[in-house]
Design an enzyme around this catalytic site. Structure first.
Site, mmCIF file in Angstrom:
data_model
loop_
_atom_site.group_PDB
_atom_site.id
_atom_site.type_symbol
_atom_site.label_atom_id
_atom_site.label_comp_id
_atom_site.label_asym_id
_atom_site.label_seq_id
_atom_site.Cartn_x
_atom_site.Cartn_y
_atom_site.Cartn_z
ATOM 1 C CB SER A 54 -4.127 -7.304 0.784
ATOM 2 O OG SER A 54 -2.749 -7.557 0.638
ATOM 3 N N GLY A 55 -3.613 -8.494 -2.383
ATOM 4 C CA GLY A 55 -2.903 -9.556 -3.100
ATOM 5 C C GLY A 55 -1.755 -10.113 -2.274
ATOM 6 C CG LEU A 56 1.744 -8.742 1.019
ATOM 7 C CD1 LEU A 56 2.943 -9.496 0.468
ATOM 8 C CD2 LEU A 56 2.199 -7.464 1.708
ATOM 9 C CG ASP A 66 1.881 -9.645 -3.931
ATOM 10 O OD1 ASP A 66 1.130 -10.102 -4.824
ATOM 11 O OD2 ASP A 66 1.903 -8.451 -3.610
ATOM 12 C CG ASP A 93 -4.072 -5.993 -4.932
ATOM 13 O OD1 ASP A 93 -3.879 -5.681 -6.113
ATOM 14 O OD2 ASP A 93 -3.158 -6.284 -4.132
ATOM 15 C CG ASP A 95 -1.766 -8.878 -8.328
ATOM 16 O OD1 ASP A 95 -1.810 -8.103 -7.360
ATOM 17 O OD2 ASP A 95 -1.332 -10.035 -8.239
ATOM 18 C CD GLU A 122 0.043 -4.021 -9.353
ATOM 19 O OE1 GLU A 122 -0.687 -4.094 -8.334
ATOM 20 O OE2 GLU A 122 1.245 -4.345 -9.349
ATOM 21 C CE LYS A 128 1.800 -8.195 -7.829
ATOM 22 N NZ LYS A 128 1.442 -7.470 -6.604
ATOM 23 C CG ASN A 130 4.766 -6.666 -2.578
ATOM 24 O OD1 ASN A 130 5.512 -5.850 -2.025
ATOM 25 N ND2 ASN A 130 3.484 -6.734 -2.287
ATOM 26 C CB SER A 131 4.905 -2.151 -4.774
ATOM 27 O OG SER A 131 3.776 -2.369 -5.574
ATOM 28 N NE ARG A 166 -0.515 -0.935 -6.864
ATOM 29 C CZ ARG A 166 -0.426 -1.875 -5.921
ATOM 30 N NH1 ARG A 166 -1.524 -2.394 -5.395
ATOM 31 N NH2 ARG A 166 0.750 -2.305 -5.501
ATOM 32 C CG HIS A 197 1.982 1.555 -4.142
ATOM 33 N ND1 HIS A 197 1.974 1.980 -2.841
ATOM 34 C CD2 HIS A 197 2.210 0.209 -4.087
ATOM 35 C CE1 HIS A 197 2.170 0.951 -2.040
ATOM 36 N NE2 HIS A 197 2.312 -0.138 -2.771
HETATM 37 C C1 SPV Z 1 -1.272 -5.475 -1.599
HETATM 38 O O1 SPV Z 1 -1.722 -5.353 -0.444
HETATM 39 O O2 SPV Z 1 -1.175 -6.553 -2.175
HETATM 40 C C2 SPV Z 1 -0.850 -4.291 -2.340
HETATM 41 C C3 SPV Z 1 -0.309 -3.179 -1.602
HETATM 42 O O3 SPV Z 1 -0.884 -4.297 -3.540
HETATM 43 S S1 SPV Z 1 1.404 -3.371 -1.554
HETATM 44 O O4 SPV Z 1 1.711 -4.662 -0.974
HETATM 45 O O5 SPV Z 1 1.815 -2.262 -0.727
HETATM 46 O O6 SPV Z 1 1.923 -3.250 -2.884
HETATM 47 MG MG MG Z 2 -1.104 -6.163 -4.326
#
Ligand code: SPV
Ligand code: MG
Length: 295
Positions: A54-56, A66, A93, A95, A122, A128, A130-131, A166, A197
């Protein structure tokens, strides 16, 4: 080892091949997020099918948000550590692919080099966010992201490596038509699976997508906000992979906070000893006996 339709047992050679095979069988894969060797091992030990690098989580583990601050080398090092700590596939992930088309190609090369089974990029503009951050989310033009996917595909060496495209269409406020049009284009140019997502409170967006998508390619979802979306519902909707992206880190943060607060309040660790993992547990998780057995 796996059994084919004629009941013959054959060897699955790589984790990427195993992932592809699971997709082909239509088996729902359950995947959980991690950021280092230990957290990846906990995911595998629990019985998940794969680890989401996970990027986060990787960013937060560096004490950073993130928002594309870390570079590819740092994300790659974390994913490689997770890969070598476990026997299950790692879904990385990546990004936005860390830049433009050439960066996406370079990402594919480098992640493949360390044996990563699946690379996910993505369709947001680099850098970017974080979503789950409200403002400032910006989608890349469909054709431009398609070019990035093509570049990654051309750079791919192992035909089994899975490229997941993504779309952040829902995250950026667009509807199902945009998400579908994008994902069809992404599969047309070579993506092996799509991640759709959503930050909606229920699964309506992703289900509206899967209904129209008709299983054209495997669909990956990340039910962070629509928490009630069950495995049975995911199967019913034709989802191929569910990623619990950050719950492990969130559980850790809460548990560690509570433990340290209790130690400061009590003046000793006696009150928490029965609630925390033993040193022996950490030895086992980190492979102490195997390493000492090497002589
Ligand atoms: C991550 O885990 O870094 C993701 C998922 O990309 S989210 O944080 O839900 O975007
Ligand atoms: Mg991510």
């Amino acid at each position: 080892m796996t059994e084919d339709t004629r009941g013959q047992v054959r060897q699955v050679e790589t984790r990427a091949a195993a992932l592809r095979e699971a997709f082909a069988e239509g088996r729902l894969l359950r995947v959980a997020g991690a950021h280092d060797g230990l957290s990846a091992r906990l995911v595998a030990e629990a019985g998940f099918d794969a680890v989401w690098a996970s990027g986060l989580e990787i960013s937060a583990a560096h004490g950073l948000p993130d928002i594309s601050l870390l570079g590819m080398a740092e994300f790659l090092a974390a994913a490689a550590t997770m890969q070598s700590a476990t026997a299950v596939p790692v879904v990385a992930d990546c990004d936005t692919g860390f830049g433009g088309d050439r960066n996406a190609a370079f990402t594919m090369m480098r992640y493949e080099n360390v044996g990563i089974a699946a690379v996910c990029i993505e369709d947001k503009v680099f850098p970017k966010l974080n979503s789950f951050l409200g403002a400032g989310q910006e989608l890349l033009a469909t054709e431009d992201f398609g070019a990035k996917l093509r570049a990654a595909k051309q750079a791919q060496h192992d035909p089994d490596t899975v490229l997941i495209a993504r779309t952040e269409a829902f995250i950026c406020g667009y509807g199902v038509e945009e998400a579908l049009a994008r994902c069809h284009h992404y599969v047309d140019v070579g993506a092996d699976a799509v991640l759709v997502h959503s930050k909606a409170a229920d699964s309506s967006e992703v289900v509206s997508f899967t209904r129209r998508w008709q299983r054209r390619a495997p669909v990956v979802v990340v039910p962070t906000t629509y928490t009630a979306f069950s495995v049975a519902e995911a199967q019913e909707a034709g989802v191929a992979m569910v990623i619990y992206a950050n719950q492990g880190m969130r559980a850790t943060v809460r548990a560690v906070r509570d433990a340290w607060a209790a130690v400061l309040a009590d003046g000793s660790t006696v009150g928490i000893e029965s609630t925390i993992a033993s040193v022996k547990d950490i030895f086992e998780l980190s492979g102490m006996s195997q390493w000492l057995g090497r002589g």
